[in-house]
Write a protein that holds these residues in place. Structure first.
Motif, PDB file in Angstrom:
ATOM      1  N   LEU A  69      16.600  -0.730  18.258  1.00 57.06           N
ATOM      2  CA  LEU A  69      16.940  -1.310  16.969  1.00 57.06           C
ATOM      3  C   LEU A  69      16.277  -2.670  16.912  1.00 57.06           C
ATOM      4  O   LEU A  69      16.517  -3.518  17.760  1.00 57.06           O
ATOM      5  CB  LEU A  69      18.456  -1.445  16.824  1.00 57.06           C
ATOM      6  CG  LEU A  69      18.970  -1.807  15.438  1.00 57.06           C
ATOM      7  CD1 LEU A  69      18.667  -0.675  14.466  1.00 57.06           C
ATOM      8  CD2 LEU A  69      20.460  -2.062  15.478  1.00 57.06           C
TER       9      LEU A  69
ATOM     10  N   LYS B 277      16.038  -4.240   8.864  1.00 57.79           N
ATOM     11  CA  LYS B 277      16.165  -3.675  10.194  1.00 57.79           C
ATOM     12  C   LYS B 277      16.074  -2.162  10.117  1.00 57.79           C
ATOM     13  O   LYS B 277      16.299  -1.558   9.073  1.00 57.79           O
ATOM     14  CB  LYS B 277      17.506  -4.076  10.821  1.00 57.79           C
ATOM     15  CG  LYS B 277      17.644  -5.567  11.084  1.00 57.79           C
ATOM     16  CD  LYS B 277      18.989  -5.885  11.704  1.00 57.79           C
ATOM     17  CE  LYS B 277      19.116  -7.382  11.984  1.00 57.79           C
ATOM     18  NZ  LYS B 277      20.440  -7.719  12.559  1.00 57.79           N
ATOM     19  N   ARG B 278      15.750  -1.579  11.265  1.00 60.07           N
ATOM     20  CA  ARG B 278      15.745  -0.125  11.330  1.00 60.07           C
ATOM     21  C   ARG B 278      15.993   0.305  12.757  1.00 60.07           C
ATOM     22  O   ARG B 278      15.689  -0.437  13.698  1.00 60.07           O
ATOM     23  CB  ARG B 278      14.427   0.469  10.822  1.00 60.07           C
ATOM     24  CG  ARG B 278      13.277   0.474  11.824  1.00 60.07           C
ATOM     25  CD  ARG B 278      12.407  -0.742  11.729  1.00 60.07           C
ATOM     26  NE  ARG B 278      11.253  -0.640  12.621  1.00 60.07           N
ATOM     27  CZ  ARG B 278      10.283  -1.527  12.656  1.00 60.07           C
ATOM     28  NH1 ARG B 278      10.308  -2.575  11.860  1.00 60.07           N
ATOM     29  NH2 ARG B 278       9.260  -1.381  13.485  1.00 60.07           N
ATOM     30  N   GLN B 279      16.560   1.458  12.899  1.00 55.61           N
ATOM     31  CA  GLN B 279      16.688   2.074  14.208  1.00 55.61           C
ATOM     32  C   GLN B 279      15.586   3.102  14.320  1.00 55.61           C
ATOM     33  O   GLN B 279      15.391   3.924  13.418  1.00 55.61           O
ATOM     34  CB  GLN B 279      18.063   2.740  14.365  1.00 55.61           C
ATOM     35  CG  GLN B 279      18.315   3.264  15.761  1.00 55.61           C
ATOM     36  CD  GLN B 279      19.711   3.837  15.909  1.00 55.61           C
ATOM     37  OE1 GLN B 279      20.502   3.805  14.971  1.00 55.61           O
ATOM     38  NE2 GLN B 279      20.014   4.366  17.075  1.00 55.61           N
TER      39      GLN B 279
ATOM     40  N   GLN C 189      24.501  -2.280  11.149  1.00 56.55           N
ATOM     41  CA  GLN C 189      23.792  -1.376  12.034  1.00 56.55           C
ATOM     42  C   GLN C 189      24.738  -0.610  12.955  1.00 56.55           C
ATOM     43  O   GLN C 189      24.452   0.528  13.339  1.00 56.55           O
ATOM     44  CB  GLN C 189      22.759  -2.137  12.855  1.00 56.55           C
ATOM     45  CG  GLN C 189      23.353  -3.179  13.793  1.00 56.55           C
ATOM     46  CD  GLN C 189      22.283  -4.087  14.378  1.00 56.55           C
ATOM     47  OE1 GLN C 189      21.375  -4.519  13.669  1.00 56.55           O
ATOM     48  NE2 GLN C 189      22.378  -4.373  15.658  1.00 56.55           N
ATOM     49  N   GLU C 190      25.884  -1.214  13.301  1.00 54.27           N
ATOM     50  CA  GLU C 190      26.828  -0.520  14.166  1.00 54.27           C
ATOM     51  C   GLU C 190      27.454   0.668  13.450  1.00 54.27           C
ATOM     52  O   GLU C 190      27.762   1.687  14.077  1.00 54.27           O
ATOM     53  CB  GLU C 190      27.907  -1.485  14.658  1.00 54.27           C
ATOM     54  CG  GLU C 190      27.379  -2.546  15.615  1.00 54.27           C
ATOM     55  CD  GLU C 190      26.595  -1.948  16.782  1.00 54.27           C
ATOM     56  OE1 GLU C 190      27.093  -0.978  17.395  1.00 54.27           O
ATOM     57  OE2 GLU C 190      25.493  -2.443  17.074  1.00 54.27           O
TER      58      GLU C 190
ATOM     59  N   LYS D 154      24.896   3.454  13.671  1.00 52.92           N
ATOM     60  CA  LYS D 154      24.861   4.026  15.018  1.00 52.92           C
ATOM     61  C   LYS D 154      26.180   4.686  15.405  1.00 52.92           C
ATOM     62  O   LYS D 154      26.264   5.326  16.447  1.00 52.92           O
ATOM     63  CB  LYS D 154      24.525   2.936  16.037  1.00 52.92           C
ATOM     64  CG  LYS D 154      23.128   2.350  15.877  1.00 52.92           C
ATOM     65  CD  LYS D 154      22.929   1.139  16.761  1.00 52.92           C
ATOM     66  CE  LYS D 154      22.971   1.499  18.224  1.00 52.92           C
ATOM     67  NZ  LYS D 154      22.661   0.334  19.096  1.00 52.92           N
TER      68      LYS D 154
ATOM     69  N   ILE E  76      18.152   0.214   7.928  1.00 48.23           N
ATOM     70  CA  ILE E  76      19.439  -0.406   7.626  1.00 48.23           C
ATOM     71  C   ILE E  76      19.300  -1.094   6.272  1.00 48.23           C
ATOM     72  O   ILE E  76      18.586  -2.086   6.146  1.00 48.23           O
ATOM     73  CB  ILE E  76      19.837  -1.432   8.706  1.00 48.23           C
ATOM     74  CG1 ILE E  76      19.657  -0.859  10.113  1.00 48.23           C
ATOM     75  CG2 ILE E  76      21.264  -1.913   8.479  1.00 48.23           C
ATOM     76  CD1 ILE E  76      20.487   0.344  10.424  1.00 48.23           C
TER      77      ILE E  76
END
Length: 294
Positions: free
Chosen positions: A51, A62-64, A93-94, A97, A135
């Motif tokens: 991430l 952001k991105r995973q 982001q959590e 995920k 995200i």
């Protein structure tokens, strides 16, 4: 006796020289192997799932990024899956995920009861798609479409993705985004999987009329999912779109409607909004995606 002593001494010296050579070769081989694996695995190959801040576009912060265990820039190109999260993942982001496909790729224990503790770990190990999970910085994906396409380009150019096997999926708010992004850029995606999606005027730039999707998506392979008892996003959000696709002659549409009482709750224990927890665990979904290409 002196000659015999010299012969024995020479033999021992030869033996010691030979052992010394073997030790040198063994040591060199060990050192070479260590250096090779360190540089190849730790430097040449990036982590399987990371991430990080986005440099592809300023409007996707952001991105995973998930890289399959088989990823190798020198080998065959791999398929790319762009996954759009729901409203709970905005600037979180959590959350991304912690549920659905993001949780599966992160290898966390399954949310659904009765599943093996290591099921998601095994899924991640066998998942063969370069998967991009952006995200979102706001509610509604539409203002970020240019950034999403930039992430697809990044996956193809920088991560050795296959441009003919780029797929789109999304859930809830991401389902809304998937319908609209797919209709805006139908030439970029080989197939799409919108889950509990809908159209709405509450997201700027979102299509609001199913007829707006008919023509651009009339040839797109689509597998839609929704729960009949979804009280957060009514099932009509998907079915009105599917009716329009049928009217324009799209014969590449599949639809899975989970019966009442079978989908997990999300915002409330019985709201049945969690059809995505079922849909993305279906291995047939990924085989179906791979059966399509541009």
């Amino acid at each position: 006796l002196i000659r015999l002593t010299l012969v024995v001494f020479s033999m021992f010296r030869f033996l010691f020289d030979y052992l010394d050579l073997l030790f040198f070769l063994f040591h060199s081989l060990f050192l070479f192997t260590f250096i090779y694996f360190f540089f190849f695995l730790m430097i040449r190959r990036p982590p399987r799932s990371t991430l990080s801040s986005s440099s592809a576009a300023s409007d996707v912060y952001k991105r995973q990024v998930f890289l399959p265990a088989s990823w190798d820039p020198g080998a065959d190109k791999l398929p790319v899956l762009l996954f759009l999260h729901g409203g709970g993942g905005v600037n979180n982001q959590e959350n991304v995920k912690g549920q659905s496909l993001g949780r599966m790729l992160d290898g966390k224990a399954p949310k659904l009861p009765g599943l093996p503790e290591d099921e998601n770990q095994r899924f991640a190990l066998n998942h063969g798609f370069i998967t991009i999970l952006p995200i979102s910085s706001q509610r509604g994906w539409q203002p970020q479409f240019s950034g999403l396409i930039a992430l697809v380009d990044m996956a193809v150019t920088d991560l050795h993705g296959d441009p003919d096997r780029v797929y789109l999926a999304g859930q809830s708010m991401g389902g809304n985004g998937a319908w609209t992004l797919g209709a805006t850029y139908p030439e970029r995606f080989a197939a799409m999987v919108p889950v509990c999606g809908f159209l709405s005027d509450k997201y700027p730039g979102s299509f609001t009329n199913p007829q707006d999707l008919g023509v651009p998506l009339r040839a797109m392979p689509i597998w839609a999912f929704h729960a009949e008892g979804d009280s957060v996003v009514p099932v009509s959000g998907t079915e009105t779109i599917l009716q329009e696709l049928e009217a324009v002659g799209n014969s590449h549409v599949r639809y899975t409607k989970y019966p009442l009482g079978t989908a997990p709750g999300v915002l409330a224990p019985d709201d049945e909004h969690g059809s995505y927890e079922l849909a993305f665990k279906d291995p047939e979904v990924y085989d179906w995606l791979l059966s399509h290409s541009l």
